[in-house]
Design a protein around this motif. Structure first.
Motif, PDB file in Angstrom:
ATOM      1  N   VAL A 448      65.120  24.088 -29.910  1.00  0.00           N
ATOM      2  CA  VAL A 448      65.669  23.522 -31.161  1.00  0.00           C
ATOM      3  C   VAL A 448      66.660  22.401 -30.845  1.00  0.00           C
ATOM      4  N   ASN A 449      66.185  21.425 -30.129  1.00  0.00           N
ATOM      5  CA  ASN A 449      66.923  20.195 -29.867  1.00  0.00           C
ATOM      6  C   ASN A 449      65.963  19.026 -30.079  1.00  0.00           C
ATOM      7  N   SER A 450      66.276  17.879 -29.525  1.00  0.00           N
ATOM      8  CA  SER A 450      65.388  16.713 -29.636  1.00  0.00           C
ATOM      9  C   SER A 450      65.072  16.168 -28.251  1.00  0.00           C
ATOM     10  N   LEU A 451      64.887  17.068 -27.309  1.00  0.00           N
ATOM     11  CA  LEU A 451      64.555  16.680 -25.943  1.00  0.00           C
ATOM     12  C   LEU A 451      63.136  16.140 -25.881  1.00  0.00           C
ATOM     13  N   SER A 452      62.924  15.120 -25.063  1.00  0.00           N
ATOM     14  CA  SER A 452      61.601  14.499 -24.944  1.00  0.00           C
ATOM     15  C   SER A 452      61.225  14.390 -23.476  1.00  0.00           C
ATOM     16  N   SER A 453      60.130  13.698 -23.213  1.00  0.00           N
ATOM     17  CA  SER A 453      59.560  13.496 -21.876  1.00  0.00           C
ATOM     18  C   SER A 453      58.897  14.768 -21.365  1.00  0.00           C
ATOM     19  N   LYS A 454      58.602  14.800 -20.083  1.00  0.00           N
ATOM     20  CA  LYS A 454      57.897  15.914 -19.474  1.00  0.00           C
ATOM     21  C   LYS A 454      58.884  16.933 -18.903  1.00  0.00           C
ATOM     22  N   ILE A 455      58.348  18.134 -18.634  1.00  0.00           N
ATOM     23  CA  ILE A 455      59.139  19.137 -17.922  1.00  0.00           C
ATOM     24  C   ILE A 455      59.186  18.710 -16.459  1.00  0.00           C
ATOM     25  N   PRO A 456      60.369  18.636 -15.862  1.00  0.00           N
ATOM     26  CA  PRO A 456      60.447  18.150 -14.468  1.00  0.00           C
ATOM     27  C   PRO A 456      59.773  19.112 -13.494  1.00  0.00           C
ATOM     28  N   ASN A 457      59.151  18.553 -12.470  1.00  0.00           N
ATOM     29  CA  ASN A 457      58.478  19.378 -11.464  1.00  0.00           C
ATOM     30  C   ASN A 457      59.440  20.314 -10.739  1.00  0.00           C
TER      31      ASN A 457
END
Length: 638
Positions: A448-457
């Motif tokens: 429940v935030n507005s985080l974007s991009s990919k999950i880091p390896n």
């Protein structure tokens, strides 16, 4: 003839005949005959007339009357601890042991029956242990005749009825545990006569009514637990009367009223634990809490307390644990909180506490758990000193108004953090790669935030991670790497994974789900995942909830899914699954919730439970599907 000579002659005569009183012998034989299974084989050795030599029996050296019957379920066998069982009925003849001082039948698990109505005949009894069995029925009024009784443990049985008023006659009683039974009615007022009582445990029953008005007369009480009942009214006693009390627990009741604590220094000098959580207590936290100089644990969670925390909170120099969550507390944290140098746990979540946090909190060098979630803190940013608290392992700041990106200085806690919760804030940007350095992290919640991009390896480095909640963000990219995480422990691995309501879009057909066999909750719903389900999904033997709804999965439902035999919730609606429902789904006998609606399924619904137990809505929107609970299949549709 002297007394000694008479005594010697008496002993000689008794050694030539029976050395066990006839009543005692009868009582013990009747007890043995009532037991049809004894895993310890102790009763098997009860042979002959000399019961004083039987295992578990102790007699007086002069009178040769039985004084102790010790047959506890937990004992040492072959130099190792062992749990043993006796299955059968307690004989009423036990009341014939009129010289008995100790009766210990605790922890035998399967011992049944009732307390004999004539138990009052055992007037020499000092200890009565019947806990952890299957006894039932009432406690007889004659229990009040056991004037020498010091300890009575009847906990973890199925005793019922009202507590007898005669309990108040047991003036020698020091420890009374009637917890985890089915007692009903009110707590008898006579309990206040037990002036030597140190421990009173009545929790987990069905008791109603009020706490006795003069319970404060129990001056030496150290532990009071009457939680998990249905008590009502206010807390009537003046707690300052409990000069030696060390623990109070009144949780999970329906108590009402304010908290009457001492109003001047020097009262209650020995009070160590105060637990009044899970009630309906009202009012404010009075300033005289600061007089409880020996207090180590204070729990008032889940009540209806309001107002500010007292400014002299810092006077509680010995305080190690403070639980105030789930109330209506407001105002700011007092600066004096920084004086609680022994504090290890601070939980004030779910209140209306305002920010900013006082800088004095940076002095809490022993603080391990900090839960401030869902207050009106409006932090905007996380204070830098939080990451430098040397003992902090659990940080919960959900719903605290935090904005911007996850700050880099939190990496300072990489070697300590075990729980990290920043959910329900206003975070933007990406999940930082340095999170992979949190090698001891078990619980990570950034949902429940507005985080974007990919999950880091780097997240695959979190070998202890058991709970990962990233739902309701704008994350994208593959999810496969989360199933590649290897636990450093044999029994480790993810148990909870929620990636729902994001923008993940890859094909997971080749993903080996078998690497996460401990996972119990898996939610990938409301994404753009496509392709086929991997057949390895059947390796998730611990899976209880699977939600893949609102995606773009195609292909048939894998038969291997039926191997997830303890599955309770299966939600696959709003996809493009085709073909028949596998017959193996009838093996999902634990299933409580099922939704296969709005797919492209066809054919006959396998007939039988649990599939018959669900409504039409569980199968609707599949034009080719038929059979109960939908319309009957025609030859063409089959």
């Amino acid at each position: 003839m002297s007394f000694k000579v008479v005594l010697v002659l008496l002993m000689i005569l008794m050694t030539k005949g029976e050395t066990c009183h006839p009543n005692d012998h009868r009582a013990l034989i009747d007890f043995k005959n009532g037991i049809h299974y004894d895993s310890s084989f102790r009763l098997e050795k009860w042979k002959g007339q000399d019961c004083c030599k039987w295992e578990g029996i102790l007699c007086d050296n002069i009178t040769l009357r039985v004084t102790q019957l010790n047959l506890p379920g937990f004992l040492t066998m072959y130099d190792a601890p062992a749990q043993t069982t006796m299955d059968g009925l307690l004989s009423t003849s036990i009341a014939l042991l009129t010289s008995l001082e100790v009766l210990d039948l605790g922890g035998l698990l399967e011992l049944k029956g009732q307390i004999p109505p004539l138990i009052g005949n055992l007037t020499k009894l000092r200890k009565l242990f019947l806990s952890t069995n299957r006894f039932s029925g009432p406690v007889p009024d004659s229990i009040g005749k056991l004037y020498k009784l010091e300890e009575m443990y009847l906990n973890e049985n199925s005793f019922s009825g009202s507590l007898p008023f005669s309990l108040g006659s047991l003036r020698s009683l020091r420890k009374l545990d009637l917890s985890s039974n089915k007692f009903s009615g009110s707590i008898p007022d006579s309990v206040v006569n037990l002036v030597n009582l140190e421990i009173l445990s009545l929790q987990e029953n069905f008791l109603t009514g009020h706490i006795p008005e003069n319970i404060g007369n129990l001056h030496v009480l150290q532990n009071l637990d009457i939680s998990n009942n249905f008590l009502t009214g206010r807390i009537p006693f003046s707690i300052n009367k409990f000069n030696s009390i060390s623990s109070i627990f009144l949780g999970n009741n329906q108590l009402e009223g304010e908290i009457p604590f001492p109003s001047s220094p020097g009262q209650m000098p020995s009070l160590v634990f105060v637990n009044l959580n899970d009630n309906n207590l009202t009012g404010t936290l009075p300033s005289f809490f600061g007089h409880l100089n020996s207090l180590q644990r204070l729990s008032l969670a889940n009540n209806q307390l309001e107002g500010s925390l007292p400014s002299n909170l810092g006077d509680l120099k010995a305080l190690a644990m403070l639980y105030l969550s789930g109330n209506r507390l407001s105002g700011k944290l007092p600066r004096s909180i920084g004086l609680l140098t022994q504090l290890e746990i601070l939980n004030i979540s779910d209140n209306m506490i305002e920010g900013p946090l006082p800088l004095e909190m940076s002095s809490l060098t022993n603080l391990q758990l900090l839960h401030l979630s869902f207050n009106h803190l409006n932090l905007s940013s996380i204070p830098t000193w939080l990451a430098d608290l040397p003992s902090l392992t659990n940080l919960h700041l959900a719903g605290c108004g935090i904005q911007d990106e996850i700050p880099g200085y939190l990496e300072n806690g990489a070697r300590r953090f075990q729980e990290f919760d920043l959910s329900a804030n206003h975070l933007i940007g990406s999940i930082p790669g340095w999170l992979g350095r949190f090698h001891y992290l078990y619980h990570l919640n950034l949902s429940v935030n507005s985080l974007s991009s990919k999950i880091p390896n780097t997240i695959t480095n979190l070998g202890d991670l058991g709970v990962l909640d990233l739902h309701s963000n704008m994350l994208s990219g593959p999810v496969n790497l989360l199933f590649q995480m290897q636990s450093r422990f044999e029994n480790g691995g993810l148990t909870f994974l929620d990636l729902s309501d994001n923008n993940f879009s890859n094909d997971i057909e080749q993903t080996d789900l078998g690497t996460q066999q401990r996972i119990e909750y898996l939610n990938l719903s409301h994404n753009f995942l496509n392709g086929k389900l991997p057949t390895t999904i059947g390796k998730l033997q611990s899976l209880q909830t699977l939600d893949l709804s609102y995606n773009q999965f195609t292909s048939i439902l894998p038969e291997s899914l039926a191997n997830a035999s303890i599955l309770e919730r299966l939600k696959l609606q709003k996809n493009q699954f085709t073909g028949r429902i596998p017959d193996g789904f009838l093996k999902l006998t634990k299933l409580k919730e099922l939704n296969l609606s709005d797919n492209l399924l066809s054919g006959n619904i396998p007939f039988g439970e649990p599939l018959l137990n669900f409504p039409k809505s569980s199968y609707s929107g599949n034009k080719g599907l038929c059979g109960k609970p939908l319309a009957t299949c025609t030859p063409h549709s089959q």
